[in-house]
Every structure is written in structure tokens, then in C-alpha cells.
Design a protein around this motif. Structure first.
Motif, PDB file in Angstrom:
ATOM      1  N   ASP A 380      -6.562  12.980   9.356  1.00  0.00           N
ATOM      2  CA  ASP A 380      -6.022  11.787   9.217  1.00  0.00           C
ATOM      3  C   ASP A 380      -7.077  10.601   9.873  1.00  0.00           C
ATOM      4  O   ASP A 380      -6.771  10.349  11.247  1.00  0.00           O
ATOM      5  N   LEU A 381      -8.074  10.312   9.307  1.00  0.00           N
ATOM      6  CA  LEU A 381      -8.932   9.706  10.076  1.00  0.00           C
ATOM      7  C   LEU A 381      -9.026   8.140  10.391  1.00  0.00           C
ATOM      8  O   LEU A 381      -9.299   7.313  11.073  1.00  0.00           O
ATOM      9  N   PHE A 382      -7.551   7.534   9.619  1.00  0.00           N
ATOM     10  CA  PHE A 382      -7.341   6.150   9.646  1.00  0.00           C
ATOM     11  C   PHE A 382      -6.246   5.956  10.733  1.00  0.00           C
ATOM     12  O   PHE A 382      -5.996   4.882  11.014  1.00  0.00           O
ATOM     13  N   VAL A 415     -18.973  -1.130   5.455  1.00  0.00           N
ATOM     14  CA  VAL A 415     -18.121  -0.406   6.324  1.00  0.00           C
ATOM     15  C   VAL A 415     -16.862  -1.347   6.771  1.00  0.00           C
ATOM     16  O   VAL A 415     -17.150  -2.355   7.691  1.00  0.00           O
ATOM     17  N   LEU A 416     -15.904  -0.961   6.348  1.00  0.00           N
ATOM     18  CA  LEU A 416     -14.440  -1.685   6.732  1.00  0.00           C
ATOM     19  C   LEU A 416     -13.337  -0.719   6.997  1.00  0.00           C
ATOM     20  O   LEU A 416     -12.239  -1.234   6.641  1.00  0.00           O
ATOM     21  N   TYR A 417     -13.564   0.445   7.321  1.00  0.00           N
ATOM     22  CA  TYR A 417     -12.676   1.267   7.618  1.00  0.00           C
ATOM     23  C   TYR A 417     -12.033   1.174   9.043  1.00  0.00           C
ATOM     24  O   TYR A 417     -12.700   0.933   9.955  1.00  0.00           O
ATOM     25  N   PRO A 418     -10.664   1.121   9.208  1.00  0.00           N
ATOM     26  CA  PRO A 418     -10.313   1.122  10.535  1.00  0.00           C
ATOM     27  C   PRO A 418     -10.634   2.471  11.242  1.00  0.00           C
ATOM     28  O   PRO A 418     -10.422   3.544  10.771  1.00  0.00           O
ATOM     29  N   ARG A 419     -10.747   2.315  12.783  1.00  0.00           N
ATOM     30  CA  ARG A 419     -11.020   3.558  13.631  1.00  0.00           C
ATOM     31  C   ARG A 419     -12.205   4.163  13.299  1.00  0.00           C
ATOM     32  O   ARG A 419     -12.236   5.279  13.537  1.00  0.00           O
ATOM     33  N   TYR A 420     -13.110   3.683  12.649  1.00  0.00           N
ATOM     34  CA  TYR A 420     -14.369   4.181  12.218  1.00  0.00           C
ATOM     35  C   TYR A 420     -15.656   3.644  12.700  1.00  0.00           C
ATOM     36  O   TYR A 420     -15.770   2.237  12.723  1.00  0.00           O
ATOM     37  N   PHE A 421     -16.512   4.311  13.343  1.00  0.00           N
ATOM     38  CA  PHE A 421     -17.733   3.735  13.665  1.00  0.00           C
ATOM     39  C   PHE A 421     -18.902   4.419  13.470  1.00  0.00           C
ATOM     40  O   PHE A 421     -18.877   5.749  13.028  1.00  0.00           O
ATOM     41  N   GLU A 422     -20.048   4.032  13.479  1.00  0.00           N
ATOM     42  CA  GLU A 422     -21.305   4.667  13.035  1.00  0.00           C
ATOM     43  C   GLU A 422     -22.452   4.204  14.160  1.00  0.00           C
ATOM     44  O   GLU A 422     -22.536   3.114  14.541  1.00  0.00           O
ATOM     45  N   ILE A 423     -23.132   5.337  14.659  1.00  0.00           N
ATOM     46  CA  ILE A 423     -24.121   4.954  15.465  1.00  0.00           C
ATOM     47  C   ILE A 423     -25.455   4.813  14.934  1.00  0.00           C
ATOM     48  O   ILE A 423     -25.994   5.701  14.052  1.00  0.00           O
ATOM     49  N   MET A 424     -25.957   3.762  14.911  1.00  0.00           N
ATOM     50  CA  MET A 424     -27.348   3.485  13.945  1.00  0.00           C
ATOM     51  C   MET A 424     -28.556   3.969  14.571  1.00  0.00           C
ATOM     52  O   MET A 424     -28.525   4.465  15.774  1.00  0.00           O
TER      53      MET A 424
END
Length: 457
Positions: A380-382, A415-424
Motif C-alpha cells: 500500500d504505497l499511498f 509525479v503527483l503521487y503522495p508519499r512517493y519520491f524519486e532520486i534523480m
């Protein structure tokens, strides 16, 4: 707002199409990526104030793209899907969709404020300005769509949308750097994925009896209505605020130093990725008031290339496709985790993987009746679990189109997802990086009030 005026699209094909080539069959793990295309964007600043015809001119972009497709013929082909969700790419040379657009009322600073070198900026302009033409989610039409947007200052924003079964960060970087160089790739990209499949018939016969590998994120037995990473119904319960955060080399050093405390003998180092992922888990948990002693899962994408080199061939590094293996582990519930304990857990999750474990992973996705549509993300990633995508050191910022200079920024477009991040990708000059983080509005406000994101400054 930015006004985007699009010109009619054209189709660009290979300049020297390959004849009589067999279709390419994607792996089960690649076919699982149907739900989320890769939509990437690059910003090229016209610092020399060149004219439109002299800064990344259209005819040069189109001619070099046509030549580049000779080495990536799958991108100019078309996809079919069987009743079990498995994918086949036919090398038909029907071409990629290429579109140019103009944004006559905004300059680069509208999209990326650059008054300070390390300024963090709102992601809203990138997400709402229609800077990408996405490929179709149902896999009809072109496999790749490219949009070139020219700004008022004659700077250029380049976006590429493609099916994720072709493009993970390594593959996307390989393609755009080849296109930008206007030269054949060295070494050539290869499409043979037999290195990730069972090599003998006896081993392949075991597929139907495989059980779910311990670290496998996908579950073939999960309820079809269960939550998945991209469950649309959950993400809009509250407005999501998405921003780009800059981490300097000094901050990264501080994080690694803190995360490297009290390492056991089994771990000889903690990477920047390990430390930064651990830090972001603590940030998001505190901002969202998530208890980390409640059987929380940590998910991470694992790119298998480097793990295959020793047993197969260095050519595996040039495999052109996607390796969306997602590993997961549960945070121990008997004690409150620290930055160091989380970094150690993340490090051990991927360092113990081998070519054999990844073959088992892919084979499991094809097990039973072979219907890969039954594979569901078991998390449950949200609302409670964590997932990180890291695109560091894959040279996404290395694409220089003639006189364009290197891009000043690269990232995903949606990228508009809550609790989600990306390392660029790391900046070439000093290894500093950007992180894209989305949080629900009340969680974002809590994070700002407590100054969580840069705790180790």
C-alpha cells in the motif's frame, strides 16, 4: 500559465530499416510495466542567446533521430499483447511520433527558477503545462512519442514518452545520449534477454511449480481489487504538493557519515543511495505520522545489469529494455529504526541478489497458467509503505545536442503521487542531486514546519 502551441505531428522512421528480423518477445517482468509509461523531460537553456534556427535546429534533430532509430528498431515498431498479457514487439518500422511546439509567452525561469544554484522549486509548472505527448496506455499506436517545445527565449524543452517495457533509466539514457551524439552507440545495444531466463529445458519445466520468492514484490495470488502503486482512486483524496529538493554534496556526505555508524562486519560501506533512501523514509514517516514499527514494507527497484556481468558478459550492461524488479523487506517491528539501521537494511536487500535469484523472480511471474496480468504489487504505497526509484549515475544529464550544452534539469513529467519520491541523476560537476517528492497538503505543511527534509544540513 504557459501557452503551448503544437504543430502537426510527423512520423519518423529508421533511415536504414532492418529487413526480415524476428519479433522481440518481452520478459514477464517487462510486460508487467504496462500500467505506467515512462514520461521524461530535459531542459536545455539557450545561454548563448542563439536564434531558433541555430539552437537545436529541427532538421538536425529529425535527421539524427531517424539515424539513431537504426540502432533501436524496437522503438519504431509496434506492440501486440496476447490474452495473458505477454508482449511481443514487431519491428515494422512504422516510426515514432515527433511533434514540435512553441511556448511564446514564457522563458525557462517560469519552469525552473534559477535565482540560486540550489533553489528548490515547485513542480506545478512542469506538471500542468502540457509539455509531453504521452503514448497510449492500451499500447496502440507508436511506442515512443517525442515533443520538442521552444520557449520565448529560444531555450528548448525535450520530452520523451515511451512504454516502460523498453525504457528504464539505463535504456532511456542509452537512447538519448546516442541520439544527441549523432553517432552509432559504442558498444551496440543488445536485445537478447536469455541471460535472465532459465538456460536449460529442465529448469524451464520447473516454472509452473515455483512459489513466490521471498523478496518478490509481485504476488500472483493477491486479491485483484487490492491496492497497487498506481491506484487512481486513492491519490486524489487530498491535494498533492510536489516539489524538487536539492541535496548538496556536503549534505550527502553528512547523511552517509551518520548512516555509516555502527556497521556490522557483513557491510563494508553505505552508499549515497542507501543513506538518502533511509533519510527520506524517516522524513516521510514523520511528516505523515506513520509508525515505522507497524510492519512497514520498504520497496526498491533493482536494476540487474551489474549483477549479471560476472556470470554472463559485459555486453549485458547494454541490454536495452526494462528491469523493473522490485524487492521488498519489512522494517523490524521490535524497535524504532534509525538512519543507520534503515540504510543497512536497504543495502542488504539488493547486495544479496544474484543472477539466480533474479531468474527465479522472472520465472515466478510466468508461473502457473502464464497469465502475467495476475501479478499485483503487494504493498500500500499511498498510505503506509515506501518505494524509491533511483536514477543516479545513469548519465541522463549527459545528452548534448551539438551546441545545446548539457541539460540543466532532467526528470519525470507527471509525479503527483503522495508519499512517493524519486532520486534523480547526479549533477556532473559535483555529484549533488535533486529529489522529487510528493506529499498530501497537510503532510507537506507538517514537513516544512518541522524542517524535516534537510535535517542533516
Amino acid at each position: 500559465m504557459a501557452t503551448i502551441i503544437k504543430q502537426p505531428s510527423i512520423t519518423i522512421k529508421c533511415s536504414n530499416p532492418t529487413k526480415n528480423v524476428e519479433p522481440i518477445v518481452c520478459m514477464a517482468v517487462e510486460s508487467n510495466t504496462k500500467q505506467w509509461p515512462t514520461n521524461m523531460i530535459w531542459f536545455y537553456s539557450n545561454t548563448a542567446n542563439l536564434s531558433k534556427d541555430n539552437f537545436m535546429p529541427s532538421n538536425h534533430l529529425q535527421t539524427t533521430l531517424s539515424d539513431t532509430l537504426n540502432y533501436f528498431p524496437m522503438l519504431a515498431g509496434r506492440i501486440i499483447e496476447d490474452e495473458k498479457g505477454n508482449v511481443t514487439v514487431h519491428l515494422t518500422n512504422e516510426g515514432v511520433l515527433y511533434t514540435e511546439a512553441e511556448c511564446p509567452n514564457q522563458t525557462m525561469d517560469y519552469f525552473i527558477p534559477r535565482t540560486l544554484s540550489d533553489e528548490e522549486f515547485d513542480y506545478e509548472h512542469i506538471n500542468t503545462s502540457n509539455l509531453v505527448l504521452k503514448v497510449n496506455n492500451d499500447w496502440t499506436g507508436p511506442c515512443v512519442s517525442i515533443l520538442v517545445t521552444r520557449l520565448k527565449c529560444n531555450s528548448v524543452i525535450l520530452s520523451i514518452s515511451g512504454f516502460h517495457c523498453f525504457f528504464d533509466p539505463h535504456a532511456m539514457s542509452h537512447f538519448i545520449n546516442t541520439w544527441a551524439s549523432a553517432k552509432p552507440p559504442e558498444p551496440m545495444p543488445m536485445f537478447d534477454k536469455t541471460f535472465v531466463l532459465y538456460p536449460t529445458e529442465e529448469q524451464r519445466q520447473r516454472i509452473s511449480s515455483l512459489t513466490r520468492p521471498k523478496d518478490c514484490v509481485f504476488n500472483r495470488d493477491i486479491n485483484q481489487s487490492s491496492d497497487s502503486r498506481f491506484a487512481e482512486a486513492q491519490q486524489q483524496q487530498q491535494r498533492v504538493i510536489c516539489k524538487v529538493y536539492f541535496f548538496s554534496t556536503d549534505e550527502l556526505k553528512n547523511l552517509k557519515k551518520e548512516a555509516s555508524k555502527s556497521l556490522p562486519e557483513s557491510i563494508d560501506y553505505i552508499s549515497t543511495y542507501d543513506a538518502l533512501y533511509a533519510h527520506m523514509i524517516l522524513v516521510i514517516a514523520q511528516a505523515t505520522q506513520t509508525s515505522l514499527t507497524d510492519n512497514i514494507k520498504i520497496l526498491q527497484s533493482f536494476n540487474g545489469r551489474s549483477r549479471f556481468v560476472s556470470s554472463c558478459s559485459p555486453a549485458v550492461l547494454n541490454y536495452f529494455g526494462s528491469f523493473p524488479f522490485w524487492l521488498y523487506g519489512k522494517i523490524p517491528s521490535d524497535r524504532e529504526p534509525t538512519l543507520s539501521s534503515l540504510a543497512q537494511m536497504i543495502h542488504e536487500m539488493y547486495s544479496k541478489q544474484t543472477e539466480h535469484s533474479l531468474r527465479d523472480y522472472n520465472a515466478y511471474l510466468m508461473s502457473g497458467d502464464g497469465d502475467i496480468k495476475k501479478n499485483r504489487v503487494d504493498a500500500d504505497l499511498f498510505n503506509r509503505d515506501f518505494h524509491c526509484a533511483s536514477w543516479r549515475k545513469v548519465n541522463l544529464l549527459g545528452a548534448k545536442f551539438g551546441n545545446s550544452g548539457y541539460p540543466i534539469y532532467n526528470g519525470p513529467t507527471d509525479v503527483l503521487y503522495p508519499r512517493y519520491f524519486e532520486i534523480m541523476d547526479a549533477h556532473v560537476n559535483d555529484e549533488s542531486i535533486n529529489i522529487i517528492l510528493g506529499l498530501r497538503e497537510q503532510d507537506y505543511e507538517r514537513m516544512i514546519q518541522q524542517n524535516l527534509i534537510h535535517k542533516y544540513r
